[in-house]
Design an enzyme around this catalytic site. Structure first.
Site, PDB file in Angstrom:
ATOM      1  N   HIS A   2      -0.209  -3.266   3.238  1.00 54.74           N
ATOM      2  CA  HIS A   2      -0.345  -3.982   4.398  1.00 54.74           C
ATOM      3  C   HIS A   2       0.867  -4.300   5.239  1.00 54.74           C
ATOM      4  O   HIS A   2       1.014  -5.281   5.652  1.00 54.74           O
ATOM      5  CB  HIS A   2      -1.083  -5.200   4.140  1.00 54.74           C
ATOM      6  CG  HIS A   2      -2.646  -5.022   3.490  1.00 54.74           C
ATOM      7  ND1 HIS A   2      -3.361  -4.217   3.665  1.00 54.74           N
ATOM      8  CD2 HIS A   2      -2.601  -5.417   2.101  1.00 54.74           C
ATOM      9  CE1 HIS A   2      -4.260  -4.226   2.428  1.00 54.74           C
ATOM     10  NE2 HIS A   2      -3.942  -4.982   1.600  1.00 54.74           N
ATOM     11  N   CYS A   3       2.002  -3.264   5.134  1.00 54.12           N
ATOM     12  CA  CYS A   3       3.266  -3.376   5.832  1.00 54.12           C
ATOM     13  C   CYS A   3       3.755  -4.922   5.163  1.00 54.12           C
ATOM     14  O   CYS A   3       4.495  -5.370   6.096  1.00 54.12           O
ATOM     15  CB  CYS A   3       3.119  -3.468   7.001  1.00 54.12           C
ATOM     16  SG  CYS A   3       2.239  -1.769   7.482  1.00 54.12           S
ATOM     17  N   ASN A   4       3.556  -5.231   4.045  1.00 58.20           N
ATOM     18  CA  ASN A   4       4.226  -6.428   3.493  1.00 58.20           C
ATOM     19  C   ASN A   4       4.541  -6.284   2.016  1.00 58.20           C
ATOM     20  O   ASN A   4       4.042  -7.200   1.256  1.00 58.20           O
ATOM     21  CB  ASN A   4       2.923  -7.598   3.658  1.00 58.20           C
ATOM     22  CG  ASN A   4       3.545  -8.981   3.966  1.00 58.20           C
ATOM     23  OD1 ASN A   4       4.397  -9.098   3.753  1.00 58.20           O
ATOM     24  ND2 ASN A   4       2.444  -9.734   4.596  1.00 58.20           N
TER      25      ASN A   4
END
Lengths: 161, 152
Positions: free
Chosen positions: A118-120
């Site tokens: 999640h781009c995290n």
């Protein structure tokens, strides 16, 4: 400040000697404005107001509580992110099954979720997990659809038994 | 896509290799190695090879994190390539690449894929093709002396 691009409506007068730009905000809004999106935003706001913002929030809260209970009842499922006042998303891991496999198998049962980091990536490192599966609940979702997700997770677990 | 085609992805042999991956370790005497990474999905692995003077892959192994498809693919790749000539490994890479992108139908075209044909249904899942091919790209990269290989 000079304009960053040229186009229709951003000039007032142009001669060989001198260019006079239009007044603000036109000087910085060259070309055809984003008419379609502005109309679309208006339509989206009208649509939301037919339900009412309070009702929308209430429904999402009920879905979140219901979904949290339902997913937590599955052995091996852990919900990541349990803040008191969080928005209506359910990020979770399933013991022994990578999120991408959960995603494909759940999709197979007609439920679309997002999987991955999640781009995290720093948060994934913090929890020592490679990825999570994430169901995002919107005001148009139903409790029956959450039941369908739960059933699909059980089915995925069976594949990996 | 019908229901059967979709569930066919997780065949028994893939699930079994995922559960008990073969050659899942670091190779201490590696002559070639590379790191494979797919930044978009987070799959990450190392491939190690020991190539002898006769240009044969004497030993091969992998380590890493990923989904069942990427792990099973890496495991089956190492089992298949052990003892193989580099030249043949590169030919197999081409075949496997064409298999997972749906260009090679193992039932129609002569090939040396053997058990690897189990991945033939994966082109129905465009998002998962990269999971299956990552270890192969990494192996190829290692032989070509690249240190990191990205499939994005």
């Amino acid at each position: 400040m000079p304009p960053y691009q040229g186009g229709g409506d951003m000039i007032s007068k142009v001669t060989f000697e001198k260019t006079t730009y239009n007044v603000l905000p036109y000087k910085f809004e060259a070309g055809t404005p984003n008419v379609a999106d502005a109309i679309g935003l208006g339509a989206a706001i009208d649509y939301l107001q037919t339900f009412g913002l309070d009702n929308t929030l209430q429904h999402k809260k009920e879905l979140l509580d219901y979904g949290t209970q339902a997913l937590q009842s599955i052995p091996g499922v852990k919900i990541i992110g349990t803040a008191q006042r969080k928005t209506s998303i359910l990020s979770f891991t399933v013991d022994g099954i990578h999120a991408h496999d959960i995603g494909t198998l759940v999709d197979n049962e007609g439920v679309a979720i997002r999987t991955g980091h999640h781009c995290n990536q720093p948060v994934m490192q913090h929890f020592h997990i490679p990825a999570t599966s994430r169901a995002s609940l919107a005001f148009y979702n139903t409790k029956e659809e959450i039941d369908k997700l739960v059933k699909a997770v059980y089915k995925a677990k069976k594949v990996f038994e | 896509m019908d229901h059967d085609t979709r569930t066919e992805l997780y065949q028994q042999v893939i699930l079994e290799h995922n559960k008990k991956p073969r050659n899942f370790k670091k190779l201490e005497n590696a002559t070639h190695s590379a790191e494979g990474y797919n930044p978009l999905c987070g799959d990450h692995l190392m491939v190690y090879l020991h190539v002898n003077n006769a240009q044969t892959i004497e030993d091969i192994s992998f380590e890493g994190d990923g989904c069942a498809i990427s792990k099973a693919s890496a495991s089956m790749m190492t089992s298949t390539l052990k003892g193989m000539k580099i030249e043949d490994a590169q030919k197999l890479f081409e075949q496997f690449h064409r298999l997972v992108t749906g260009e090679l139908d193992p039932g129609q075209e002569e090939n040396t894929l053997g058990k690897l044909a189990v991945f033939s249904g994966i082109w129905h899942f465009p998002a998962r093709v990269k999971c299956a091919i990552l270890s192969w790209h990494t192996m190829k990269g290692a032989l070509e002396h690249q240190q990191t290989v990205s499939t994005e």
